[in-house]
Design a protein around this motif. Structure first.
Motif, mmCIF file in Angstrom:
data_model
loop_
_atom_site.group_PDB
_atom_site.id
_atom_site.type_symbol
_atom_site.label_atom_id
_atom_site.label_comp_id
_atom_site.label_asym_id
_atom_site.label_seq_id
_atom_site.Cartn_x
_atom_site.Cartn_y
_atom_site.Cartn_z
ATOM 1 N N ILE A 120 1.589 -5.357 3.069
ATOM 2 C CA ILE A 120 1.184 -6.771 3.136
ATOM 3 C C ILE A 120 0.009 -6.938 4.097
ATOM 4 O O ILE A 120 -0.965 -7.640 3.805
ATOM 5 N N GLN A 121 0.102 -6.290 5.249
ATOM 6 C CA GLN A 121 -0.968 -6.389 6.246
ATOM 7 C C GLN A 121 -2.274 -5.800 5.709
ATOM 8 O O GLN A 121 -3.356 -6.321 5.982
ATOM 9 N N GLN A 122 -2.166 -4.727 4.922
ATOM 10 C CA GLN A 122 -3.347 -4.124 4.323
ATOM 11 C C GLN A 122 -3.963 -5.057 3.281
ATOM 12 O O GLN A 122 -5.184 -5.173 3.187
ATOM 13 N N TYR A 123 -3.107 -5.744 2.522
ATOM 14 C CA TYR A 123 -3.603 -6.707 1.529
ATOM 15 C C TYR A 123 -4.438 -7.792 2.209
ATOM 16 O O TYR A 123 -5.480 -8.224 1.692
ATOM 17 N N LYS A 124 -3.961 -8.255 3.370
ATOM 18 C CA LYS A 124 -4.682 -9.321 4.071
ATOM 19 C C LYS A 124 -6.046 -8.829 4.564
ATOM 20 O O LYS A 124 -7.027 -9.571 4.564
ATOM 21 N N LYS A 125 -6.111 -7.560 4.976
ATOM 22 C CA LYS A 125 -7.381 -6.996 5.420
ATOM 23 C C LYS A 125 -8.367 -6.893 4.254
ATOM 24 O O LYS A 125 -9.569 -7.098 4.408
ATOM 25 N N GLU A 126 -7.836 -6.558 3.087
ATOM 26 C CA GLU A 126 -8.692 -6.397 1.904
ATOM 27 C C GLU A 126 -9.239 -7.729 1.419
ATOM 28 O O GLU A 126 -10.288 -7.781 0.778
ATOM 29 N N GLY A 127 -8.516 -8.801 1.713
ATOM 30 C CA GLY A 127 -8.921 -10.118 1.214
ATOM 31 C C GLY A 127 -8.674 -10.234 -0.280
ATOM 32 O O GLY A 127 -7.894 -9.465 -0.864
ATOM 33 N N ASN A 128 -9.334 -11.181 -0.924
ATOM 34 C CA ASN A 128 -9.137 -11.422 -2.357
ATOM 35 C C ASN A 128 -10.022 -10.508 -3.205
ATOM 36 O O ASN A 128 -10.912 -10.942 -3.924
ATOM 37 N N LEU A 129 -9.744 -9.201 -3.098
ATOM 38 C CA LEU A 129 -10.455 -8.255 -3.948
ATOM 39 C C LEU A 129 -9.918 -8.323 -5.367
ATOM 40 O O LEU A 129 -8.749 -8.641 -5.574
ATOM 41 N N PRO A 130 -10.750 -8.002 -6.351
ATOM 42 C CA PRO A 130 -10.253 -7.993 -7.730
ATOM 43 C C PRO A 130 -9.126 -6.975 -7.879
ATOM 44 O O PRO A 130 -9.135 -5.937 -7.198
ATOM 45 N N PRO A 131 -8.123 -7.238 -8.710
ATOM 46 C CA PRO A 131 -7.031 -6.288 -8.913
ATOM 47 C C PRO A 131 -7.564 -4.929 -9.353
ATOM 48 O O PRO A 131 -8.434 -4.851 -10.208
ATOM 49 N N VAL A 132 -7.055 -3.862 -8.727
ATOM 50 C CA VAL A 132 -7.474 -2.513 -9.092
ATOM 51 C C VAL A 132 -6.926 -2.188 -10.482
ATOM 52 O O VAL A 132 -5.722 -2.280 -10.719
ATOM 53 N N GLY A 133 -7.831 -1.805 -11.393
ATOM 54 C CA GLY A 133 -7.393 -1.482 -12.753
ATOM 55 C C GLY A 133 -6.820 -2.674 -13.477
ATOM 56 O O GLY A 133 -6.019 -2.521 -14.400
ATOM 57 N N GLY A 134 -7.193 -3.884 -13.026
ATOM 58 C CA GLY A 134 -6.675 -5.081 -13.699
ATOM 59 C C GLY A 134 -5.368 -5.574 -13.135
ATOM 60 O O GLY A 134 -4.838 -6.584 -13.572
ATOM 61 N N GLY A 135 -4.806 -4.848 -12.128
ATOM 62 C CA GLY A 135 -3.535 -5.288 -11.554
ATOM 63 C C GLY A 135 -2.391 -5.078 -12.531
ATOM 64 O O GLY A 135 -2.466 -4.267 -13.459
ATOM 65 N N ALA A 136 -1.288 -5.799 -12.325
ATOM 66 C CA ALA A 136 -0.136 -5.670 -13.206
ATOM 67 C C ALA A 136 -0.487 -6.224 -14.583
ATOM 68 O O ALA A 136 -1.050 -7.297 -14.700
#
Length: 543
Positions: free
Chosen positions: A445-461
């Motif tokens: 979760i903490q890493q997600y916050k650092k990344e910010g609103n990046l596009p989903p990798v590979g389109g996400g789920a």
């Protein structure tokens, strides 16, 4: 039809109509060279049926008073004799009042108290709901404050349903719209509440993406019915629940409040237990009950919105780490944030914004976040106490009085608040330190916050899709005309031609637009009439 002369057939197709007539048990089709004779015949038949039934009804009404009594207090041909409810015992009245006081204490506002009391008396095992967007770290209002409120409600006999609104987080562009990240955050929330002491034995956690997909036939028709009963202007007024301005909304965000309103009925919630900031959409649900003729309206129990720790912050903000205590903050973080917190002795002149006035139902000139924490977090339970400067307080009002009279200094007040908050947060922090699974989850979760609103990798789920056809074959789809009480033979023949034009080996689909008909109020939006009309058209065009 093949035996008819072509010239006569063309004239017949242009003028003939099919009309669906709803009777007591059947939907009847009438065919004629013009619509009027069919309608007249249908109306006449219906009137004749009513005339035939009338003498029987009159006989029942005339004989109702002297008929024989049936079981259950009913007399044949007459109305049921209503049995007066038995009065509650003194013990039952006391228990009802205790439960009412407990549940009512959760809300800064209750719409309405009469409805709440009636619910608790008639349905002791009631259902409450709150929905949350998984959207990053959890602050103390969502963690401790929510856990305490849930425990009050479950202690009074309720079951609390949490709607993990992952699709809503996607629509509101949380976590970059990545469903993998959103689901991780949802699991983090559950871990926090477990560690914070929430009574999980009477809680349900339901994932929006799973439940809506698995019960699409129930969810979407209800959502469409709500949508067709309100104007765009009315719905846009609800969009402040997302913290979005009316003039900066995407189409998905306009759908958001309609879906949130649908959730209430989909989850069979008796009580909407959300924050004051969600009041508008909850009231929309009560308005929908009026429009749809639903007698039992959900009770709206809106809890207080805690102030941010800085001056002028009407509520906490996840985007500002110093605006609140977060559930895995260290003790040093807690000391630093509370010592720096705004803590006025006297009201300061401040012009309230529209957003602030919407989330404040109780007037508070002081707007002191430290006192707010003490009242709504530390001393929220009836048996709770607060200790500062060597004095243990049983009532919040005495704490406030001593602080305002300067008998209790700001430093002493904050010192007591630091100890009280640390005692509440420490078990949660320890859980995310000592439990390997929880620790790994928090790190993500903490890493997600650092990344910010990046596009989903590979389109996400990958979004799941329904498979209605054999994907190994080409599909030939024909859209049926919108359901109508009057359907021309020409429309049937046109559809037949389109169906027969399918390529060889293709799977042929006739798409009957029942949901489109409902939202456009075809046949008055009556689901049964629409279904009968579609069934009739399907039969007419495929036989």
């Amino acid at each position: 039809m093949a035996a008819l002369e072509p010239e006569y057939l063309a004239q017949f197709v242009r003028n003939a109509t099919l009309e669906v007539v709803q009777t007591g048990r059947f939907s009847v089709i009438g065919v004629a060279a013009g619509a009027a004779p069919v309608a007249a015949a249908a109306t006449g038949g219906k009137q004749q049926q009513q005339q035939q039934k009338k003498p029987k009804k009159q006989q029942q009404q005339q004989g109702g008073g002297g008929g024989k009594k049936a079981k259950g207090g009913k007399s044949k041909g007459g109305a049921a004799e209503e049995k007066a409810p038995e009065p509650l015992s003194a013990e039952e009245v006391a228990k009802l009042q205790e439960n009412f006081d407990l549940v009512r204490s959760v809300g800064e506002e209750c719409v309405t108290e009469d409805d709440l009391r009636n619910l608790l008396q008639k349905k002791p095992a009631f259902r409450l709901y709150d929905g949350f967007e998984p959207s990053g770290r959890m602050h103390i209002a969502q963690g401790i404050f929510k856990a305490k409120n849930v425990n009050k409600c479950t202690r009074a006999g309720g079951t609390f349903v949490f709607w993990v609104a992952d699709w809503f987080a996607l629509m509101n562009d949380k976590m970059g719209g990545d469903l993998v990240k959103i689901k991780d955050v949802g699991q983090y929330f559950v871990q926090v509440w477990t560690a914070a002491g929430m009574d999980m034995s009477k809680c349900e956690f339901r994932w929006a993406s799973d439940d809506i997909t698995n019960s699409a036939d129930k969810y979407w028709p209800k959502m469409l019915d709500i949508a067709r009963r309100f104007t765009v202007a009315r719905i846009k007024k609800c969009c402040t629940i997302m913290g979005r301005a009316e003039n900066k909304l995407s189409v998905a965000q306009i759908l958001y409040p309609i879906m949130q309103c649908t959730d209430i009925f989909f989850l069979r919630a008796d009580i909407c237990q959300l924050g004051v900031d969600q009041r508008k959409v909850n009231m929309l649900a009560r308005e929908y009950c009026d429009a749809a003729g639903i007698k039992l309206k959900p009770v709206i129990l809106s809890h207080h919105m805690l102030y941010g720790l800085k001056a002028g912050q009407a509520k906490m903000s996840k985007s500002d780490p110093d605006s609140a205590i977060f559930m895995e903050d260290s003790k040093d973080d807690i000391i630093r944030k509370i010592n720096a917190a705004y803590c006025p002795l006297k009201p300061e002149v401040e012009k309230a914004t529209a957003d602030q006035s919407e989330i404040r139902l109780v007037e508070d000139d002081l707007k002191n976040p430290c006192l707010d924490y003490i009242e709504h977090i530390v001393m929220s339970l009836p048996e709770a106490t607060f200790t500062a400067a060597g004095t243990t307080y049983q009532e919040f009002e005495q704490v406030k009085a001593d602080f305002l009279s300067e008998k209790l200094s700001e430093a002493a007040l904050k010192e007591g608040l630091i100890e009280a908050v640390e005692e509440l947060v420490a078990p949660v922090r320890n859980h995310f330190t000592d439990n390997p699974e929880a620790k790994a989850l928090l790190e993500r979760i903490q890493q997600y916050k650092k990344e910010g609103n990046l596009p989903p990798v590979g389109g996400g789920a990958a979004l799941r899709r329904g498979h209605f056809t054999d994907e190994s074959k080409p599909v030939h789809v024909v859209l049926a005309p919108m359901p109508s009480a009057q359907l021309t033979i020409g429309a049937v023949f046109t559809t037949l031609r389109e169906l027969k034009a399918a390529p060889e080996g293709a799977e042929v689909v006739l798409w009957l637009r029942d949901w489109s008909a409902m939202v456009t109020n075809a046949l008055g939006g009556d689901v049964k009439l629409i279904m009968h009309a579609n069934t009739l058209f399907d039969y007419s065009s495929t036989t």
